[in-house]
Design a protein around this motif. Structure first.
Motif, PDB file in Angstrom:
ATOM      1  N   SER A   2       0.784  -0.625  -0.201  1.00 49.97           N
ATOM      2  CA  SER A   2       0.074  -0.032  -0.088  1.00 49.97           C
ATOM      3  C   SER A   2       0.723   0.928   0.023  1.00 49.97           C
ATOM      4  CB  SER A   2      -1.260   0.130   1.616  1.00 49.97           C
ATOM      5  OG  SER A   2      -1.241   1.059   1.576  1.00 49.97           O
ATOM      6  N   ASN A   3      -0.017   1.758  -0.807  1.00 52.85           N
ATOM      7  CA  ASN A   3       1.083   3.443  -1.025  1.00 52.85           C
ATOM      8  C   ASN A   3       0.634   3.978   0.536  1.00 52.85           C
ATOM      9  OD1 ASN A   3       2.187   2.758  -2.708  1.00 52.85           O
ATOM     10  ND2 ASN A   3       1.113   3.624  -4.283  1.00 52.85           N
ATOM     11  N   ILE A   4      -0.502   4.076   1.255  1.00 55.82           N
ATOM     12  CA  ILE A   4      -1.581   5.061   2.375  1.00 55.82           C
ATOM     13  C   ILE A   4       0.154   4.296   3.763  1.00 55.82           C
ATOM     14  CG2 ILE A   4      -2.894   4.563   4.453  1.00 55.82           C
ATOM     15  CD1 ILE A   4      -4.133   3.150   2.299  1.00 55.82           C
ATOM     16  N   PRO A   5       0.556   6.192   3.767  1.00 56.14           N
ATOM     17  CA  PRO A   5       1.831   6.876   5.059  1.00 56.14           C
ATOM     18  C   PRO A   5       1.390   5.877   6.303  1.00 56.14           C
ATOM     19  CG  PRO A   5       1.135   8.395   3.971  1.00 56.14           C
ATOM     20  CD  PRO A   5      -0.365   7.285   3.594  1.00 56.14           C
ATOM     21  N   VAL A   6       2.133   4.886   7.223  1.00 52.17           N
ATOM     22  CA  VAL A   6       2.059   4.275   7.713  1.00 52.17           C
ATOM     23  C   VAL A   6       2.024   5.562   9.004  1.00 52.17           C
ATOM     24  CG1 VAL A   6       2.393   2.438   9.173  1.00 52.17           C
ATOM     25  CG2 VAL A   6       2.596   2.069   7.303  1.00 52.17           C
ATOM     26  N   ASP A   7       1.322   5.179  10.343  1.00 52.53           N
ATOM     27  CA  ASP A   7       1.796   5.636  11.565  1.00 52.53           C
ATOM     28  C   ASP A   7       2.724   4.970  12.367  1.00 52.53           C
ATOM     29  OD1 ASP A   7       1.766   7.501  14.389  1.00 52.53           O
ATOM     30  OD2 ASP A   7      -0.115   7.942  13.963  1.00 52.53           O
ATOM     31  N   VAL A  40       7.754   1.085  10.118  1.00 51.13           N
ATOM     32  CA  VAL A  40       8.179   1.630  11.224  1.00 51.13           C
ATOM     33  C   VAL A  40       9.669   1.480  11.719  1.00 51.13           C
ATOM     34  CG1 VAL A  40       7.843   1.196  13.433  1.00 51.13           C
ATOM     35  CG2 VAL A  40       5.840   0.928  12.104  1.00 51.13           C
ATOM     36  N   LEU A  41      10.105   0.464  10.947  1.00 55.96           N
ATOM     37  CA  LEU A  41      11.409   0.422  10.751  1.00 55.96           C
ATOM     38  C   LEU A  41      12.205   1.435  10.528  1.00 55.96           C
ATOM     39  CD1 LEU A  41      12.362  -3.943  11.508  1.00 55.96           C
ATOM     40  CD2 LEU A  41      12.476  -1.933  13.411  1.00 55.96           C
ATOM     41  N   ALA A  42      12.040   1.781   9.171  1.00 52.35           N
ATOM     42  CA  ALA A  42      12.797   2.912   8.493  1.00 52.35           C
ATOM     43  C   ALA A  42      12.700   4.624   8.965  1.00 52.35           C
ATOM     44  CB  ALA A  42      11.668   3.240   7.363  1.00 52.35           C
ATOM     45  N   GLU A  43      11.856   4.660   9.943  1.00 54.49           N
ATOM     46  CA  GLU A  43      11.961   5.721  10.899  1.00 54.49           C
ATOM     47  C   GLU A  43      12.241   5.296  12.207  1.00 54.49           C
ATOM     48  OE1 GLU A  43      10.012   7.966   9.866  1.00 54.49           O
ATOM     49  OE2 GLU A  43       8.868   7.487   8.125  1.00 54.49           O
ATOM     50  N   PHE A  48      17.897   0.714  16.138  1.00 59.74           N
ATOM     51  CA  PHE A  48      16.995  -0.386  16.252  1.00 59.74           C
ATOM     52  C   PHE A  48      16.698  -1.527  15.521  1.00 59.74           C
ATOM     53  CE2 PHE A  48      16.153   4.353  18.251  1.00 59.74           C
ATOM     54  CZ  PHE A  48      15.554   3.554  19.698  1.00 59.74           C
ATOM     55  N   GLU A  49      16.451  -1.252  14.480  1.00 59.08           N
ATOM     56  CA  GLU A  49      16.426  -2.419  13.500  1.00 59.08           C
ATOM     57  C   GLU A  49      17.147  -3.817  14.173  1.00 59.08           C
ATOM     58  OE1 GLU A  49      15.669  -3.937   9.267  1.00 59.08           O
ATOM     59  OE2 GLU A  49      16.504  -1.835   9.461  1.00 59.08           O
ATOM     60  N   ALA A  50      18.782  -3.352  14.593  1.00 61.18           N
ATOM     61  CA  ALA A  50      19.514  -4.524  14.528  1.00 61.18           C
ATOM     62  C   ALA A  50      19.355  -5.336  16.183  1.00 61.18           C
ATOM     63  CB  ALA A  50      21.349  -3.459  14.925  1.00 61.18           C
ATOM     64  N   ALA A  51      18.942  -4.185  17.059  1.00 63.97           N
ATOM     65  CA  ALA A  51      18.557  -4.875  18.201  1.00 63.97           C
ATOM     66  C   ALA A  51      17.647  -4.951  18.186  1.00 63.97           C
ATOM     67  CB  ALA A  51      18.722  -3.524  19.410  1.00 63.97           C
ATOM     68  N   LEU A  52      16.798  -4.761  17.857  1.00 64.89           N
ATOM     69  CA  LEU A  52      15.125  -5.732  17.629  1.00 64.89           C
ATOM     70  C   LEU A  52      15.624  -7.123  16.844  1.00 64.89           C
ATOM     71  CD1 LEU A  52      12.373  -6.129  17.543  1.00 64.89           C
ATOM     72  CD2 LEU A  52      11.660  -5.296  15.278  1.00 64.89           C
ATOM     73  N   GLU A  53      16.495  -7.148  15.801  1.00 62.21           N
ATOM     74  CA  GLU A  53      16.630  -8.400  15.363  1.00 62.21           C
ATOM     75  C   GLU A  53      17.276  -9.796  15.974  1.00 62.21           C
ATOM     76  OE1 GLU A  53      16.070 -11.964  12.527  1.00 62.21           O
ATOM     77  OE2 GLU A  53      15.423  -9.479  12.348  1.00 62.21           O
ATOM     78  N   SER A  54      18.123  -8.693  17.106  1.00 60.74           N
ATOM     79  CA  SER A  54      18.177  -9.689  17.870  1.00 60.74           C
ATOM     80  C   SER A  54      18.217 -10.335  19.115  1.00 60.74           C
ATOM     81  CB  SER A  54      19.802  -8.463  19.150  1.00 60.74           C
ATOM     82  OG  SER A  54      20.509  -9.891  20.234  1.00 60.74           O
ATOM     83  N   ILE A  55      16.917  -9.724  18.923  1.00 64.34           N
ATOM     84  CA  ILE A  55      15.949  -9.676  19.937  1.00 64.34           C
ATOM     85  C   ILE A  55      14.657 -11.046  19.383  1.00 64.34           C
ATOM     86  CG2 ILE A  55      13.408  -9.423  21.788  1.00 64.34           C
ATOM     87  CD1 ILE A  55      15.485  -6.544  22.140  1.00 64.34           C
ATOM     88  N   LEU A  56      14.474 -10.717  18.026  1.00 63.16           N
ATOM     89  CA  LEU A  56      13.546 -11.867  17.469  1.00 63.16           C
ATOM     90  C   LEU A  56      14.448 -13.347  17.222  1.00 63.16           C
ATOM     91  CD1 LEU A  56      11.554  -9.331  15.199  1.00 63.16           C
ATOM     92  CD2 LEU A  56      11.088 -10.332  16.815  1.00 63.16           C
ATOM     93  N   GLU A  57      15.575 -13.255  17.238  1.00 57.55           N
ATOM     94  CA  GLU A  57      16.370 -14.417  16.927  1.00 57.55           C
ATOM     95  C   GLU A  57      16.633 -15.142  18.269  1.00 57.55           C
ATOM     96  OE1 GLU A  57      20.202 -12.988  15.561  1.00 57.55           O
ATOM     97  OE2 GLU A  57      19.535 -12.744  13.300  1.00 57.55           O
ATOM     98  N   ARG A  58      16.641 -14.585  18.930  1.00 58.06           N
ATOM     99  CA  ARG A  58      16.310 -15.153  20.465  1.00 58.06           C
ATOM    100  C   ARG A  58      15.522 -15.904  20.955  1.00 58.06           C
ATOM    101  NH1 ARG A  58      20.617 -10.830  23.533  1.00 58.06           N
ATOM    102  NH2 ARG A  58      22.266 -11.888  22.418  1.00 58.06           N
ATOM    103  N   LEU A  59      14.504 -15.095  20.488  1.00 63.94           N
ATOM    104  CA  LEU A  59      12.917 -15.228  20.599  1.00 63.94           C
ATOM    105  C   LEU A  59      12.665 -17.144  19.626  1.00 63.94           C
ATOM    106  CD1 LEU A  59      10.306 -12.450  20.636  1.00 63.94           C
ATOM    107  CD2 LEU A  59      10.609 -14.411  22.521  1.00 63.94           C
TER     108      LEU A  59
END
Length: 101
Positions: A2-7, A40-43, A48-59
């Motif tokens: 979608s081209n609709i902006p995300v909040d 969201v990550l682009a904002e 932040f993306e690196a930290a999130l990915e680390s958490i998700l990998e551990r999950l």
């Protein structure tokens, strides 16, 4: 796509509410939901993306192993994910001039 902006703040709030209310069908669904938030990550800064990915990998690891087989607990990773959400929200609020200190 979608081209609709995300909040991004609304998206983070939705993820936070889903996590808090245990609304994900399983760990994999939760991981996919977080990874799908590319807009969201682009904002956020890259850290932040690196930290999130680390958490998700551990999950992902905790989902594959149960009990004492894993060096970290799923509960600890869920708490870390909550902290990540808080920090990401705070960052975006400051960027938008919405921070309350």
């Amino acid at each position: 796509m979608s081209n609709i902006p995300v909040d991004p703040l609304r998206q983070l709030k939705n993820l936070s509410d889903q996590l808090e209310n245990n609304e994900f069908d399983n760990t994999q669904a939760m991981i996919l939901a977080f990874r799908a938030e590319k807009q969201v990550l682009a904002e956020l800064p890259a850290v932040f993306e690196a930290a999130l990915e680390s958490i998700l990998e551990r999950l992902e690891s905790t989902a594959m192993f149960s009990g004492e087989s894993c060096s970290f607990s799923q509960q600890d990773m869920l708490l870390a994910l909550g902290v990540w959400l808080d920090k990401a929200t705070s960052y975006l609020q400051k960027q938008a001039g919405l921070a309350t200190e």
